[in-house]
Design a protein around this motif. Structure first.
Motif, mmCIF file in Angstrom:
data_model
loop_
_atom_site.group_PDB
_atom_site.id
_atom_site.type_symbol
_atom_site.label_atom_id
_atom_site.label_comp_id
_atom_site.label_asym_id
_atom_site.label_seq_id
_atom_site.Cartn_x
_atom_site.Cartn_y
_atom_site.Cartn_z
ATOM 1 N N GLY A 53 0.826 -1.185 -0.041
ATOM 2 C CA GLY A 53 0.221 0.115 -0.070
ATOM 3 C C GLY A 53 0.864 1.286 0.045
ATOM 4 N N LYS A 79 -5.930 5.089 5.047
ATOM 5 C CA LYS A 79 -5.136 3.969 4.995
ATOM 6 C C LYS A 79 -3.698 3.878 5.635
ATOM 7 N N HIS A 102 -1.959 2.125 7.207
ATOM 8 C CA HIS A 102 -0.530 1.138 7.354
ATOM 9 C C HIS A 102 0.133 1.640 6.053
ATOM 10 N N GLY A 137 -5.144 3.783 11.058
ATOM 11 C CA GLY A 137 -4.562 2.483 11.258
ATOM 12 C C GLY A 137 -6.035 1.543 11.265
ATOM 13 N N LEU A 152 -9.195 1.062 9.954
ATOM 14 C CA LEU A 152 -9.553 1.640 8.782
ATOM 15 C C LEU A 152 -11.078 1.994 8.987
ATOM 16 N N ASP A 207 -9.096 1.324 -0.968
ATOM 17 C CA ASP A 207 -10.442 0.608 -1.236
ATOM 18 C C ASP A 207 -11.122 -0.451 -0.426
ATOM 19 N N GLY A 208 -10.153 -1.129 0.399
ATOM 20 C CA GLY A 208 -10.558 -1.751 1.587
ATOM 21 C C GLY A 208 -11.137 -1.038 2.706
ATOM 22 N N ASP A 209 -10.423 0.184 2.878
ATOM 23 C CA ASP A 209 -10.942 1.336 3.853
ATOM 24 C C ASP A 209 -12.338 1.849 3.374
ATOM 25 N N ASN A 241 -6.416 0.353 -5.731
ATOM 26 C CA ASN A 241 -5.539 -0.539 -6.407
ATOM 27 C C ASN A 241 -6.262 -1.993 -6.404
ATOM 28 N N VAL A 288 -6.626 -4.315 -4.316
ATOM 29 C CA VAL A 288 -6.058 -5.677 -3.701
ATOM 30 C C VAL A 288 -5.997 -5.212 -2.318
ATOM 31 N N LYS A 335 -1.133 -2.172 -6.555
ATOM 32 C CA LYS A 335 -0.547 -2.315 -5.007
ATOM 33 C C LYS A 335 0.857 -3.030 -5.344
ATOM 34 N N HIS A 369 1.304 -7.317 0.832
ATOM 35 C CA HIS A 369 0.548 -6.195 1.627
ATOM 36 C C HIS A 369 1.493 -5.665 2.762
HETATM 37 C C1 LIG Z 1 -11.087 -1.814 11.182
HETATM 38 C C2 LIG Z 1 -9.948 -2.597 10.431
HETATM 39 N N1 LIG Z 1 -10.172 -3.733 10.172
HETATM 40 C C3 LIG Z 1 -9.163 -4.635 9.384
HETATM 41 C C4 LIG Z 1 -7.933 -4.055 9.456
HETATM 42 C C5 LIG Z 1 -6.688 -4.949 8.865
HETATM 43 N N2 LIG Z 1 -6.268 -4.298 7.653
HETATM 44 C C6 LIG Z 1 -5.169 -3.411 7.548
HETATM 45 S S1 LIG Z 1 -4.859 -3.098 5.876
HETATM 46 C C7 LIG Z 1 -6.318 -3.858 5.365
HETATM 47 C C8 LIG Z 1 -6.597 -3.988 3.992
HETATM 48 C C9 LIG Z 1 -6.773 -2.827 3.473
HETATM 49 O O1 LIG Z 1 -7.086 -2.328 2.197
HETATM 50 P P1 LIG Z 1 -6.793 -0.968 1.317
HETATM 51 O O2 LIG Z 1 -7.618 -0.180 2.057
HETATM 52 O O3 LIG Z 1 -7.251 -1.232 -0.173
HETATM 53 O O4 LIG Z 1 -5.422 -0.787 1.472
HETATM 54 P P2 LIG Z 1 -4.181 -0.711 0.261
HETATM 55 O O5 LIG Z 1 -4.314 -1.938 -0.560
HETATM 56 O O6 LIG Z 1 -4.203 0.463 -0.401
HETATM 57 O O7 LIG Z 1 -2.955 -0.838 1.070
HETATM 58 C C10 LIG Z 1 -7.023 -4.645 6.536
HETATM 59 C C11 LIG Z 1 -8.107 -5.586 6.116
HETATM 60 C C12 LIG Z 1 -7.640 -2.668 10.069
HETATM 61 N N3 LIG Z 1 -6.642 -2.030 10.001
HETATM 62 N N4 LIG Z 1 -8.762 -1.896 10.415
#
Ligand SMILES: Cc1ncc(C[n+]2csc(CCOP(=O)(O)OP(=O)(O)O)c2C)c(N)n1
Length: 286
Positions: free
Chosen positions: A35, A70, A72, A119, A121, A150-152, A180, A182, A244, A258
């Motif tokens: 990410g 995001k 992380h 952190g 999400l 997009d996971g966010d 991305n 993924v 990604k 990741h």
């Molecule tokens: C509330 C919450 N649930 C689960 C996680 C674990 N987690 C960290 S990153 C991630 C996936 C994030 O995907 P995305 O937002 O698309 O990040 P990118 O691919 O851009 O790095 C998950 C599920 C978290 N940090 N917070």
């Protein structure tokens, strides 16, 4: 802050930040590469050519704000903040160690230049809305940028924040989506697909840029910033198609990268690829 970096120069900076990030994660033994590499071009363009933020005057009320929803992707943010003078580059050696100002996820109480601790999400949009509403109350004209993954976007709170943003429409509130597709343990198509994203955002009354921008083209990113500056309907959103793990063939679009330990062979091979692209960009710059 001067806004003079050419698209090629931005590309060069972003690639250098990727190199430094890969190195830092290898040294530390963990951290989020995928990410970070994905957001490198967008975050670099933001900090170098868009945001009005001066490390010598962090207390300025009317400066812009940036929320890395995001969270992380902290490793790439730290490289940029360090280069921008928020802290000495020696601090990068302490990444993810106890007592360091640079934790695995951004901490607003520890790290100069970090506007919000993130952190978990899903919080970025709500917090960004709060910041933009504070500006509105204080009659301050500034931008509040939220960088969303997009996971966010899978988080319910994100959409509550988007609904409320579209209700209150604070000037200067911007959602940039690092699309991305993924996530942590698989492609978004399996985890939770978000398409058609622009239509979804539009249905929530967000002013969305029609074009999906190439999030690794500094030219296109700067064009999207020009578009944002011309808008008068808030909040604004732009979707950036990204990769990604961008920059290393075996990490691209690979969820296993990741957040992973970097073994010696992957490090040598990955660094070779990053370095050769950096050298190629530098030649264009000359
Ligand atoms: C509330 C919450 N649930 C689960 C996680 C674990 N987690 C960290 S990153 C991630 C996936 C994030 O995907 P995305 O937002 O698309 O990040 P990118 O691919 O851009 O790095 C998950 C599920 C978290 N940090 N917070």
């Amino acid at each position: 802050m001067e806004m003079t970096d050419s698209p090629t120069k931005l590309k060069e900076w972003a690639q250098l930040f990727r190199i430094r990030t890969f190195e830092m994660i290898k040294r530390r033994g963990n951290g989020h590469w995928g990410g970070s590499a994905s957001a490198a071009d967008l975050l670099t363009a933001l900090y170098f050519n868009f945001l009005k933020i001066d490390h010598t005057r962090p207390g300025l009320e009317d400066r812009d704000r940036m929320v890395l929803s995001k969270g992380h992707a902290a490793p790439i943010l730290y490289q940029i903040l360090s280069e921008k003078g928020f802290f000495h580059s020696d601090e990068l050696d302490g990444f993810r160690t106890k007592g360091s100002i640079l934790q695995g996820h951004p901490c607003m109480n520890e790290t100069p230049g970090v506007d919000m601790s993130t952190g978990a999400l899903g919080h970025g949009v709500s917090v960004g809305l709060g910041m933009a509403l504070a500006s509105k109350l204080k009659k301050i004209k500034n931008y509040t940028v939220v960088l969303i993954g997009d996971g966010d976007l899978n988080e319910g709170e994100t959409w509550e924040g988007i609904m409320a943003s579209a209700k209150f429409k604070p000037e200067g509130l911007i959602f940039l989506i690092d699309f991305n597709q993924v996530q942590l343990d698989g492609p978004s198509s399996q985890v939770m697909p978000m398409e058609p994203l622009q239509e979804k955002l539009r249905a929530f009354n967000v002013n969305v840029m029609d074009i999906t921008v190439d999030g690794h083209s500094s030219d296109q990113i700067l064009e999207s910033f020009d578009w944002i500056k011309k808008q008068d309907q808030w909040p604004v959103a732009v979707v950036y198609k990204t990769i990604k793990g961008k920059g290393i063939s075996f990490t691209e679009n690979n969820y296993k990268w990741h957040g992973a330990q970097i073994d010696d062979i992957s490090y040598t091979n990955g660094m070779k690829e990053l370095q050769s692209e950096y050298n190629r960009i530098k030649k264009i710059e000359l």
